[in-house]
Design a protein around this motif. Structure first.
Motif, short mmCIF file in Angstrom:
data_model
loop_
_atom_site.label_atom_id
_atom_site.label_comp_id
_atom_site.label_asym_id
_atom_site.label_seq_id
_atom_site.Cartn_x
_atom_site.Cartn_y
_atom_site.Cartn_z
N ALA A 109 -0.48 -11.78 0.96
CA ALA A 109 -0.67 -11.72 -0.34
C ALA A 109 -2.36 -11.15 -0.48
N THR A 110 -2.45 -10.74 -1.50
CA THR A 110 -3.79 -9.91 -1.74
C THR A 110 -4.11 -10.38 -3.11
N SER A 111 -5.53 -10.66 -2.96
CA SER A 111 -6.31 -11.11 -4.35
C SER A 111 -6.86 -10.01 -5.21
N CYS A 112 -6.89 -9.04 -4.53
CA CYS A 112 -7.54 -7.84 -5.37
C CYS A 112 -7.17 -6.63 -4.60
N ALA A 113 -7.20 -5.48 -5.56
CA ALA A 113 -7.18 -4.14 -4.99
C ALA A 113 -7.77 -2.91 -5.71
N LEU A 114 -8.42 -2.03 -5.14
CA LEU A 114 -8.87 -0.82 -5.80
C LEU A 114 -8.13 0.18 -5.77
N ILE A 115 -7.63 1.08 -6.73
CA ILE A 115 -6.90 2.11 -6.68
C ILE A 115 -7.66 3.23 -6.92
N GLN A 116 -7.93 4.20 -5.80
CA GLN A 116 -8.71 5.43 -6.06
C GLN A 116 -7.78 6.66 -6.40
N ASN A 117 -8.49 7.37 -7.10
CA ASN A 117 -7.66 8.66 -7.69
C ASN A 117 -7.37 9.53 -6.75
N ASP A 118 -6.11 10.10 -6.83
CA ASP A 118 -5.61 11.21 -5.72
C ASP A 118 -4.63 12.20 -6.43
N ASP A 119 -4.61 13.52 -5.90
CA ASP A 119 -3.76 14.45 -6.73
C ASP A 119 -2.58 14.15 -6.64
N GLY A 120 -1.86 13.48 -5.77
CA GLY A 120 -0.70 13.05 -5.53
C GLY A 120 -0.11 12.09 -6.93
N TYR A 121 -0.86 11.51 -7.37
CA TYR A 121 -0.39 10.63 -8.49
C TYR A 121 -1.46 10.55 -9.66
N ALA A 122 -2.17 11.66 -9.82
CA ALA A 122 -3.24 11.64 -11.00
C ALA A 122 -2.63 11.45 -12.25
#
Length: 144
Positions: A109-122
């Protein structure tokens, strides 16, 4: 309908939501965020866990911060929304740390996550970011 034990236990865990878990993602946004997390994990653009997320934000990293609403004690992640607001990063709560960990391609389980931008899913990143901005109260202006 047949449900796996993981889905049943995750549904049970969702009931134990913290009262400070605001803004909370709705069903449609939650699914979109989980899909985005899977894509970012594949692209190695996902930071997971309090230490990793906190370090990235303090070093000036940008993205979308996703927090689990059923973390106990909530004090473990309660400082992250303030850190996100100071860094102008949008954040959103999802009901389950188990689902968050599962979508982050982790066995835990993960309490938090940070999604960083990328060209593949901008495009998906932009849609999620604007949807989060809409559900965030005016008192918290933030944009990534």
């Amino acid at each position: 309908s047949t449900q796996s034990t993981w889905e049943i236990s995750s549904a049970r865990m969702s009931l134990e939501l913290s009262p400070i878990a605001q803004p909370l993602a709705g069903d449609k946004l939650k699914k979109r965020i989980y899909r985005l997390i899977k894509k970012s994990a594949t692209a190695k653009k996902l930071k997971r866990g309090v230490k990793e997320v906190q370090k990235t934000i303090r070093k000036g990293g940008k993205g979308i911060c996703v927090l689990a609403g059923n973390v106990t004690p909530i004090d473990v992640i309660s400082h992250l929304p303030v850190l996100c607001e100071d860094s102008s990063i949008n954040y959103v709560y999802v009901p389950s740390k188990e689902e968050l960990g599962h979508s982050a391609k982790s066995k835990r389980a993960t309490s938090c996550a940070l999604i960083q931008n990328d060209d593949g899913y901008a495009d998906t990143f932009k849609k999620c970011n604007s949807a989060i901005a809409k559900i965030t109260p005016e008192a918290w202006p933030a944009s990534a």
